[in-house]
Design a protein around this motif. Structure first.
Motif, PDB file in Angstrom:
ATOM      1  N   TRP A   1       0.829  -1.202   0.000  1.00 34.72           N
ATOM      2  CA  TRP A   1       0.000   0.000   0.000  1.00 34.72           C
ATOM      3  C   TRP A   1       0.860   1.248   0.000  1.00 34.72           C
ATOM      4  N   THR A   2       1.913   1.255   0.852  1.00 32.20           N
ATOM      5  CA  THR A   2       2.791   2.434   0.889  1.00 32.20           C
ATOM      6  C   THR A   2       3.452   2.644  -0.462  1.00 32.20           C
ATOM      7  N   SER A   3       3.919   1.563  -1.079  1.00 34.34           N
ATOM      8  CA  SER A   3       4.644   1.754  -2.336  1.00 34.34           C
ATOM      9  C   SER A   3       3.676   2.170  -3.443  1.00 34.34           C
ATOM     10  N   LEU A   4       2.419   1.691  -3.393  1.00 29.60           N
ATOM     11  CA  LEU A   4       1.437   2.130  -4.394  1.00 29.60           C
ATOM     12  C   LEU A   4       1.127   3.604  -4.217  1.00 29.60           C
ATOM     13  N   LYS A   5       1.014   4.020  -2.945  1.00 29.13           N
ATOM     14  CA  LYS A   5       0.715   5.430  -2.689  1.00 29.13           C
ATOM     15  C   LYS A   5       1.834   6.311  -3.214  1.00 29.13           C
TER      16      LYS A   5
END
Lengths: 727, 52
Positions: free
Chosen positions: A173-177
């Protein structure tokens, strides 16, 4: 091999930050506990020796050795300092170094490790239970039984994945954000897609459910993540723990009164008192007092320098014999110590960002997996028009290509290699240091404190008469000067009893004098006794009117230095000695150790420049050094090692810390690093080979949960075993 | 096949006991110093607990 890959020590701000953190931590802990590194502890006897000795010390409440981490934690009252404990341990033969007592951060990092381990345990439990049920399905359970088993599997797998998969979901999720495609995105996608499809198939009474694959995927990935975390935690704690030795304070003279103030509050023109044995907090000129000054940490000079009224001193030098009053000419940012730190920052910036093998692999991996899975879906959709079948095949491709083996490939090897190196006394601070160490072809050594012990030893004592030696012993015993102490220690060891010398008096900056059998006797600097100083480090001794005689000193080589140098040369490395010391001692040492390429009298910038020139010429340089004058060179080299006795600035700038005294394992470390690198590459090849076989099977729609489970477990286990093969 | 009604819960229960034991040992820091623990059994000193 996770999302955040760049090295920890690359930022120059971190060089400055630990000191501030250390002060904050020290304030917070009061009488909590001391933590000391104990590099030579290795057996049951060591444990009970250390614990019993420390428990017998007044003020110590308890002491507990951790053999795995080679540490001892001591709970003691506020009056017991780390130095007391270190001195006590030294008497029973265990060298120790203080570690940062920020116990708080230690337990916190522990908590994260335990959290991962707990998820790993839950995933392992679920995997085994689901596999039990799956074996029944694979061996031919039909209809209602199969459906029941699938339902039970779902009941175990879904909560397990929701709990154990959290680290992957969170980081995906962090890397997608951040609009990146990290390694965790395909992992999360595979986990979610596999459980969604399996749940759907279970509803429909279908033949294939991938619950077992999803959970074992999660288990193997968590195992890789945990190993990776462990080596990272070791790296982080090494940087945090090696405590800042100096508290940035100074004794300021204000209208004749002494006040302790932080160095930041000093201004140009202030007067500062520096006691014998203390470090100069500022640059300045001596206004009062005479003494001798040890510059070895700044310049590598072994010979103490005389200082009196009017002499200039620089921050970082050590005052040896007499108290000095210094008028500040530069403090804080402008002092020579700070200019040195700036030099380090520049060198760190210049160090090219190193991309580890794992990062390079991950960068190519994520997009290609998504592309492959999407293509499989599109082609099957086009050929058959069957959505359920196409999604099934796309999920199978994702599961099979999922980077179990890849995620284990690097951490397994790094863990096993850093464990080996730790047992040899090397603490790896930076995650990519091992890979960089493997590429080294040139080794640059510093002299004082690195190849030598940095402690003088008197030479040819047996050539003197016993009477003389007894008088010298008495004189030397009256002084705290390092040369005197070395002399007194050596004479004591040789069984010489000090003679009855009366009226002993230390003349700061010059030496010691007294009266023996009515004659004046003196031990001190050559100029003081009217002798001509030679090239060697020496004290001079005069009895009455007789001509002064010389007591020469030599810095003894560190144990294992010769072996290390010979082994490095034998393995085809280029060995260079760069020192700030005078020509004679450097030449002697180079000859003793067999180093053909040496240079003396080098200033810090010149050292760093030489390293930069070597790097420019395409060499990969390993710098081994300990002093402030080496920090820029350490930071600028491809990879760097410093002994645990080095200044914190040097240790912060280097990638690996040598905990023990012995240098001999150095060439072994290089060998282990080379082998580890080879293993990492082999592991990549192995896991790719599995994919090359399994992916076509998945693409043509022949992959069953059994094949997925087999491919995954087999590749993960081969990779781990290959890592364990490291010798 | 009725046996499954007993056997599956039993296998889950046994596995669950193992998991609980693992979580307990993790919580009580049994894995902090494996090398030390292996060596401590050789020493005659009474360790922290239990004392007679």
């Amino acid at each position: 091999m996770s999302t955040a890959a760049p090295s920890i020590s690359a930022c120059p701000a971190c060089v400055a930050a630990p000191a501030a953190e250390a002060i904050a931590a020290r304030r917070a802990e009061k009488d909590a506990g001391l933590v000391l590194s104990l590099p030579t502890a290795h057996c049951a006897v060591c444990i009970s020796d250390v614990e019993r000795t420390l428990a017998a010390m007044p003020g110590v409440r308890s002491a507990r050795v951790n053999l795995t981490l080679k540490r001892v934690s001591v709970a003691a009252g506020p009056d017991v300092t780390a130095d007391d404990v270190i001195a006590r341990l030294k008497t029973i033969g265990y060298p120790a170094h203080e570690l940062d007592p920020g116990l708080l951060s230690v337990t916190e990092t522990d908590k994260r490790g335990r959290d991962l381990l707990m998820r790993l345990g839950v995933a392992g439990f679920a995997m085994m239970n689901i596999m039990l049920l799956s074996v029944a399905v694979w061996s031919g359970a039909e209809a209602a039984t199969r459906d029941l088993f699938h339902w039970i599997s779902a009941a175990i797998a879904l909560p397990t994945l929701a709990f154990a998969g959290q680290p992957f979901f969170a980081s995906a999720w962090t890397s997608l954000k951040a609009r990146r495609l990290g390694m965790d995105v395909p992992i999360s996608l595979a986990l979610i897609l596999a459980s969604a499809i399996s749940l759907y198939e279970t509803f429909e009474g279908g033949h294939h459910a991938y619950f077992d694959a999803a959970v074992s995927l999660c288990f193997f990935l968590l195992a890789g993540r945990y190993l990776d975390y462990r080596s990272r935690a070791a790296a982080r704690s090494a940087a945090e723990e090696l405590a800042a030795l100096e508290v940035p304070r100074a004794t300021k003279l204000l209208a004749g009164e002494e006040r302790i103030v932080p160095i930041a509050e000093l201004a140009v023109g202030d007067l500062v008192r520096v006691r014998p044995g203390a470090r100069m907090p500022v640059d300045g000129t001596v206004t009062e007092g005479t003494s001798e000054i040890d510059r070895s940490l700044l310049t590598g000079e072994t010979l103490p320098v005389w200082a009196g009224e009017g002499s200039t001193v620089s921050a970082g030098e050590v005052n040896l014999t007499g108290p000095l009053t210094v008028r500040v000419s530069a403090a804080g940012r402008d002092s020579s110590l700070h200019r040195m730190a700036d030099l380090v920052a520049v060198a760190e910036n210049a160090r090219t960002k190193y991309t580890s093998l794992a990062d390079r692999m991950a960068r190519a991996y994520s997009p290609s997996v998504h592309l492959l899975s999407l293509t499989a879906f599109a082609v099957w959709m086009y050929l058959t028009g069957d959505l359920r079948l196409s999604v099934n095949i796309a999920a199978a491709v994702l599961i099979i290509t999922c980077p179990c083996a890849l995620a284990l490939a690097v951490p397994a090897v790094v863990t096993s290699a850093s464990g080996k190196l730790f047992r040899k006394g090397f603490l790896i601070k930076d995650g990519t240091a091992l890979e960089r160490l493997a590429e080294v072809d040139t080794v640059v050594f510093d002299k004082t404190g690195t190849l030598t012990m940095g402690a003088p030893e008197p030479q040819d004592l047996s050539a003197r008469s016993r009477d003389d030696l007894a008088v010298v012993a008495a004189l030397a015993g009256a002084s705290a000067h390092p040369l005197s102490r070395a002399l007194a220690g050596a004479l004591d060891a040789a069984g010489i009893r000090p003679a009855a010398v009366t009226g002993l008096r230390e003349v700061p900056g010059w030496g010691v004098e007294g009266r023996w059998r009515g004659k004046p006797v003196r031990l001190g600097r050559a100029e003081w006794l009217g002798a001509v100083p030679g090239e060697r480090t020496a004290s001079w001794f005069a009895k009455g009117d007789a001509a002064p005689v010389e007591f020469a000193f030599a810095d003894s080589p560190r144990p294992g230095a010769e072996e290390a140098v010979q082994a490095l040369i034998a393995s085809g490395k280029r060995v260079i000695l760069l020192s700030g010391d005078a020509e004679a001692p450097v030449a002697t040492l180079a000859r003793t150790l067999g180093i053909p390429d040496w240079q003396s009298g080098m200033r810090p910038e010149e050292k760093a420049g030489r390293i930069a020139a070597l790097t420019e010429a395409g060499h990969r340089v390993l710098m081994v050094g300990d002093g402030l004058n080496d920090t820029a060179a350490l930071a600028g080299a491809h990879v760097s090692i410093s002994p645990a006795t080095a200044l914190d600035a040097a240790r912060t700038a280097s990638d690996i810390v040598l905990l023990g005294q012995d240098l001999a394992p150095l060439s072994d470390a290089l060998r282990i690093a080379t082998v580890a690198r080879r293993r990492i590459k082999q592991n990549f090849a192995l896991s790719l080979a599995y994919n090359v076989i399994a992916v076509p099977v998945a693409l043509v729609g022949l992959a069953t949960p059994l094949i997925a489970a087999l491919a995954m477990s087999a590749s993960s286990i081969t990779v781990s075993l290959n890592a364990l093969r490291l010798k | 096949m009725e046996m499954l009604v007993y056997l599956i819960p039993v296998s889950l229960l046994l596995g669950g006991i193992g998991l609980a034991a693992f979580l307990w040992s993790l919580k009580h820091r049994q894995y902090d110093d494996p090398d030390g623990d292996a060596n401590r059994i050789l020493s005659d000193d009474w360790d922290d607990r239990p004392k007679p």
